[in-house]
Design a protein around this motif. Sequence first.
Motif, PDB file in Angstrom:
ATOM      1  N   SER A 151      36.886  43.170  39.813  1.00  0.00           N
ATOM      2  CA  SER A 151      36.699  43.105  41.183  1.00  0.00           C
ATOM      3  C   SER A 151      36.602  44.168  41.849  1.00  0.00           C
ATOM      4  N   LYS A 152      37.574  44.921  41.721  1.00  0.00           N
ATOM      5  CA  LYS A 152      37.381  46.174  42.653  1.00  0.00           C
ATOM      6  C   LYS A 152      36.507  46.993  42.295  1.00  0.00           C
ATOM      7  N   ILE A 153      35.957  47.298  40.986  1.00  0.00           N
ATOM      8  CA  ILE A 153      34.799  48.095  40.696  1.00  0.00           C
ATOM      9  C   ILE A 153      33.586  47.492  41.294  1.00  0.00           C
ATOM     10  N   GLN A 154      33.495  46.072  41.300  1.00  0.00           N
ATOM     11  CA  GLN A 154      32.141  45.457  42.033  1.00  0.00           C
ATOM     12  C   GLN A 154      32.370  45.951  43.465  1.00  0.00           C
ATOM     13  N   LYS A 155      33.426  45.937  44.043  1.00  0.00           N
ATOM     14  CA  LYS A 155      33.404  46.088  45.364  1.00  0.00           C
ATOM     15  C   LYS A 155      33.048  47.646  45.765  1.00  0.00           C
ATOM     16  N   ILE A 156      33.630  48.473  44.928  1.00  0.00           N
ATOM     17  CA  ILE A 156      33.478  49.847  45.074  1.00  0.00           C
ATOM     18  C   ILE A 156      31.756  50.009  44.952  1.00  0.00           C
ATOM     19  N   ALA A 157      31.320  49.553  44.097  1.00  0.00           N
ATOM     20  CA  ALA A 157      29.778  49.714  43.554  1.00  0.00           C
ATOM     21  C   ALA A 157      29.004  49.139  44.501  1.00  0.00           C
ATOM     22  N   GLY A 158      29.555  47.913  45.377  1.00  0.00           N
ATOM     23  CA  GLY A 158      28.646  47.412  46.186  1.00  0.00           C
ATOM     24  C   GLY A 158      27.690  46.308  45.631  1.00  0.00           C
ATOM     25  N   HIS A 159      28.137  45.588  44.661  1.00  0.00           N
ATOM     26  CA  HIS A 159      27.547  44.647  43.708  1.00  0.00           C
ATOM     27  C   HIS A 159      27.847  43.208  44.280  1.00  0.00           C
ATOM     28  N   ALA A 160      26.870  42.478  44.436  1.00  0.00           N
ATOM     29  CA  ALA A 160      27.252  41.177  44.990  1.00  0.00           C
ATOM     30  C   ALA A 160      27.747  40.194  44.119  1.00  0.00           C
ATOM     31  N   THR A 161      27.578  40.596  42.651  1.00  0.00           N
ATOM     32  CA  THR A 161      28.016  39.485  41.563  1.00  0.00           C
ATOM     33  C   THR A 161      28.838  40.307  40.642  1.00  0.00           C
ATOM     34  N   PRO A 162      29.809  39.873  39.859  1.00  0.00           N
ATOM     35  CA  PRO A 162      30.448  40.527  39.014  1.00  0.00           C
ATOM     36  C   PRO A 162      29.437  40.725  37.604  1.00  0.00           C
ATOM     37  N   SER A 163      28.698  39.897  37.424  1.00  0.00           N
ATOM     38  CA  SER A 163      27.733  40.088  36.282  1.00  0.00           C
ATOM     39  C   SER A 163      26.924  41.451  36.643  1.00  0.00           C
ATOM     40  N   THR A 164      26.396  41.883  37.792  1.00  0.00           N
ATOM     41  CA  THR A 164      25.654  43.082  38.135  1.00  0.00           C
ATOM     42  C   THR A 164      26.528  44.320  37.591  1.00  0.00           C
ATOM     43  N   THR A 165      27.801  44.136  37.892  1.00  0.00           N
ATOM     44  CA  THR A 165      28.918  45.099  37.607  1.00  0.00           C
ATOM     45  C   THR A 165      28.913  45.489  36.030  1.00  0.00           C
ATOM     46  N   GLU A 166      29.045  44.232  35.390  1.00  0.00           N
ATOM     47  CA  GLU A 166      29.347  44.149  34.077  1.00  0.00           C
ATOM     48  C   GLU A 166      28.016  44.713  33.358  1.00  0.00           C
ATOM     49  N   GLY A 167      26.907  44.655  34.022  1.00  0.00           N
ATOM     50  CA  GLY A 167      25.655  45.062  33.338  1.00  0.00           C
ATOM     51  C   GLY A 167      25.736  46.665  33.575  1.00  0.00           C
ATOM     52  N   TYR A 168      26.426  47.186  34.374  1.00  0.00           N
ATOM     53  CA  TYR A 168      26.630  48.827  34.544  1.00  0.00           C
ATOM     54  C   TYR A 168      27.317  49.218  33.580  1.00  0.00           C
ATOM     55  N   ILE A 169      28.418  48.785  32.947  1.00  0.00           N
ATOM     56  CA  ILE A 169      29.257  49.200  31.926  1.00  0.00           C
ATOM     57  C   ILE A 169      28.705  49.538  30.758  1.00  0.00           C
ATOM     58  N   ARG A 170      28.945  50.730  30.291  1.00  0.00           N
ATOM     59  CA  ARG A 170      28.127  51.147  29.104  1.00  0.00           C
ATOM     60  C   ARG A 170      29.250  51.503  27.936  1.00  0.00           C
TER      61      ARG A 170
END
Length: 187
Positions: A151-170
């Motif tokens: 949730s904190k990563i999502q906010k820092i990255a400026g993503h609207a949804t957690p799924s977008t943030t999860e898609g960035y994790i490699r």
Amino acid sequence: MKGASALDNDYARAITVTFCLCTRIGEIKALKWEDIDFKKRTINIHSSMRRTHDKDGKQIYIYTNTTKGRKKSGQRVEPMSDTAFKVLKEQRRQNPFSEYVFMENGHAPDTTQFNRWLKRICKDVDVVYLSSQKIRFSAVTRMHDSGIPLSKIQKIAGHATPSTTEGYIRNKKSPTLSLEPWNELFN
């Protein structure tokens, strides 16, 4: 470029700041000095800039007071690391009169040039090249790997949804399941 300091030019400084944040190239281009708070050591990310041409073919910059996706979630305040602090102080010294942090002689960094400089720097320091967008993926992955909550990563990255943030994790590591619950499920 070999042996050059990371603070030798606007592109090198912009690249260094990009590695220290979780920003898009358009957000780096749009950074204004008023967005930088050296006392609080924060950077307000709320806008983006892109280059285009007007009807006469003249190059112009379009500044928008929104980030990509034009959602409120894209507007955020990111912490400023020691490296970003040092580089931004040097950029301020080199560029004291511009409204924009990385604008020189009326020109924002060009994305193609940014990536050329990035390739050159990566080669010089013998690291695998990451495009400006992949730097963002890397930042999200590093935050995840260091235990920062999604949730904190999502906010820092400026993503609207957690799924977008999860898609960035490699390089997601599969969770290790202990033998006991496995046996309870399948025995």
